[in-house]
Motif scaffolding. Sequence first.
Motif, PDB file in Angstrom:
ATOM      1  N   UNK A   1     -30.585  22.094  56.095  1.00  0.00           N
ATOM      2  CA  UNK A   1     -31.101  22.640  54.846  1.00  0.00           C
ATOM      3  C   UNK A   1     -30.572  21.888  53.626  1.00  0.00           C
ATOM      4  N   UNK A   2     -29.319  21.451  53.708  1.00  0.00           N
ATOM      5  CA  UNK A   2     -28.683  20.774  52.585  1.00  0.00           C
ATOM      6  C   UNK A   2     -27.496  19.977  53.135  1.00  0.00           C
ATOM      7  N   UNK A   3     -27.008  19.037  52.343  1.00  0.00           N
ATOM      8  CA  UNK A   3     -25.884  18.221  52.813  1.00  0.00           C
ATOM      9  C   UNK A   3     -24.560  18.968  52.731  1.00  0.00           C
ATOM     10  N   UNK A   4     -24.541  20.051  52.007  1.00  0.00           N
ATOM     11  CA  UNK A   4     -23.369  20.921  51.920  1.00  0.00           C
ATOM     12  C   UNK A   4     -23.899  22.340  51.878  1.00  0.00           C
ATOM     13  N   UNK A   5     -23.568  23.089  52.901  1.00  0.00           N
ATOM     14  CA  UNK A   5     -24.060  24.461  52.974  1.00  0.00           C
ATOM     15  C   UNK A   5     -23.033  25.328  53.687  1.00  0.00           C
ATOM     16  N   UNK A   6     -23.106  26.608  53.458  1.00  0.00           N
ATOM     17  CA  UNK A   6     -22.218  27.546  54.152  1.00  0.00           C
ATOM     18  C   UNK A   6     -23.033  28.699  54.691  1.00  0.00           C
ATOM     19  N   UNK A   7     -22.609  29.160  55.847  1.00  0.00           N
ATOM     20  CA  UNK A   7     -23.152  30.396  56.392  1.00  0.00           C
ATOM     21  C   UNK A   7     -22.001  31.375  56.529  1.00  0.00           C
ATOM     22  N   UNK A   8     -22.246  32.591  56.079  1.00  0.00           N
ATOM     23  CA  UNK A   8     -21.312  33.696  56.259  1.00  0.00           C
ATOM     24  C   UNK A   8     -21.786  34.475  57.476  1.00  0.00           C
ATOM     25  N   UNK A   9     -20.901  34.615  58.441  1.00  0.00           N
ATOM     26  CA  UNK A   9     -21.184  35.397  59.636  1.00  0.00           C
ATOM     27  C   UNK A   9     -20.321  36.649  59.595  1.00  0.00           C
ATOM     28  N   UNK A  10     -20.916  37.789  59.902  1.00  0.00           N
ATOM     29  CA  UNK A  10     -20.161  39.034  60.064  1.00  0.00           C
ATOM     30  C   UNK A  10     -20.612  39.649  61.377  1.00  0.00           C
ATOM     31  N   UNK A  11     -19.680  39.747  62.310  1.00  0.00           N
ATOM     32  CA  UNK A  11     -20.009  40.387  63.582  1.00  0.00           C
ATOM     33  C   UNK A  11     -20.231  41.879  63.354  1.00  0.00           C
ATOM     34  N   UNK A  12     -21.367  42.375  63.825  1.00  0.00           N
ATOM     35  CA  UNK A  12     -21.687  43.797  63.733  1.00  0.00           C
ATOM     36  C   UNK A  12     -21.480  44.495  65.073  1.00  0.00           C
ATOM     37  N   UNK A  13     -21.028  43.724  66.031  1.00  0.00           N
ATOM     38  CA  UNK A  13     -20.612  44.255  67.329  1.00  0.00           C
ATOM     39  C   UNK A  13     -19.400  43.441  67.776  1.00  0.00           C
ATOM     40  N   UNK A  14     -18.631  43.998  68.678  1.00  0.00           N
ATOM     41  CA  UNK A  14     -17.448  43.287  69.172  1.00  0.00           C
ATOM     42  C   UNK A  14     -17.855  42.051  69.971  1.00  0.00           C
TER      43      UNK A  14
ATOM     44  N   UNK B   1     -16.516  35.185  58.965  1.00  0.00           N
ATOM     45  CA  UNK B   1     -16.096  33.785  58.889  1.00  0.00           C
ATOM     46  C   UNK B   1     -17.208  32.952  58.266  1.00  0.00           C
ATOM     47  N   UNK B   2     -16.809  31.835  57.666  1.00  0.00           N
ATOM     48  CA  UNK B   2     -17.737  30.874  57.063  1.00  0.00           C
ATOM     49  C   UNK B   2     -17.730  29.599  57.880  1.00  0.00           C
ATOM     50  N   UNK B   3     -18.889  28.955  57.994  1.00  0.00           N
ATOM     51  CA  UNK B   3     -18.997  27.659  58.645  1.00  0.00           C
ATOM     52  C   UNK B   3     -20.023  26.826  57.890  1.00  0.00           C
ATOM     53  N   UNK B   4     -19.693  25.550  57.657  1.00  0.00           N
ATOM     54  CA  UNK B   4     -20.684  24.613  57.123  1.00  0.00           C
ATOM     55  C   UNK B   4     -21.483  24.137  58.327  1.00  0.00           C
ATOM     56  N   UNK B   5     -22.654  24.714  58.516  1.00  0.00           N
ATOM     57  CA  UNK B   5     -23.449  24.445  59.709  1.00  0.00           C
ATOM     58  C   UNK B   5     -24.220  23.129  59.616  1.00  0.00           C
ATOM     59  N   UNK B   6     -24.098  22.440  58.499  1.00  0.00           N
ATOM     60  CA  UNK B   6     -24.649  21.083  58.409  1.00  0.00           C
ATOM     61  C   UNK B   6     -23.625  20.075  58.930  1.00  0.00           C
TER      62      UNK B   6
END
Length: 188
Positions: free
Chosen positions: A63-76, A129-134
């Motif tokens: 999507x972009x050369x610098x990006x972040x995704x915020x993940x929040x587990x809603x189950x264990x 957690x955050x991850x730069x998925x690019x």
Amino acid sequence: PLSGVILNSDHFLVTLALKPDILSIVSEYIGGLPLLNSVEIIRSIESGENDWAKSQLWHRDHDDSRMLKLFIYLSDVSINNEGPFEYYDSVATNAMGLRYSPIHKTDKVVSAAAESKPNLVFGNKGTCFFVDTHRCLHRGSRMKGSSSRLVYIATYTSSCRLVSKAQTISVGGKADELTSAMLCPIDV
């Protein structure tokens, strides 16, 4: 669960992604005002090893050369069968020297190129957690057995993202200028 749904800027899933503490982290990483591209709730169930496809295969987002995704587990997610998010950090990803095309890569291709094992993210419901998925080769939701995984994902890029796509969030009448700016890409 949200496939094809356009959310308004005052929807609780959108306002969560626009919390000041979260935006502070994202803005610092992106290097300016971020664009909130999407928010999703994804439910994963077993599809079988022979049917792994798309996000269950190794890939990088473009999507972009610098990006972040915020993940929040809603189950264990405490064991491998519960589909932990898996990734290689940017250094390990670059060291593999894998081409962008094809986007999705098999385990065999990645194993042959990798010098280390991937990182797995386990956690109880509420783990964030955050991850730069690019920059990081990753995969997710490889479920086994009867368990399922539920995860919230917010995707952020720069406001001038490289890949144009339809926004899944609309700006509501009560949105302030800053919120509107973080929901309206320059590329549209």
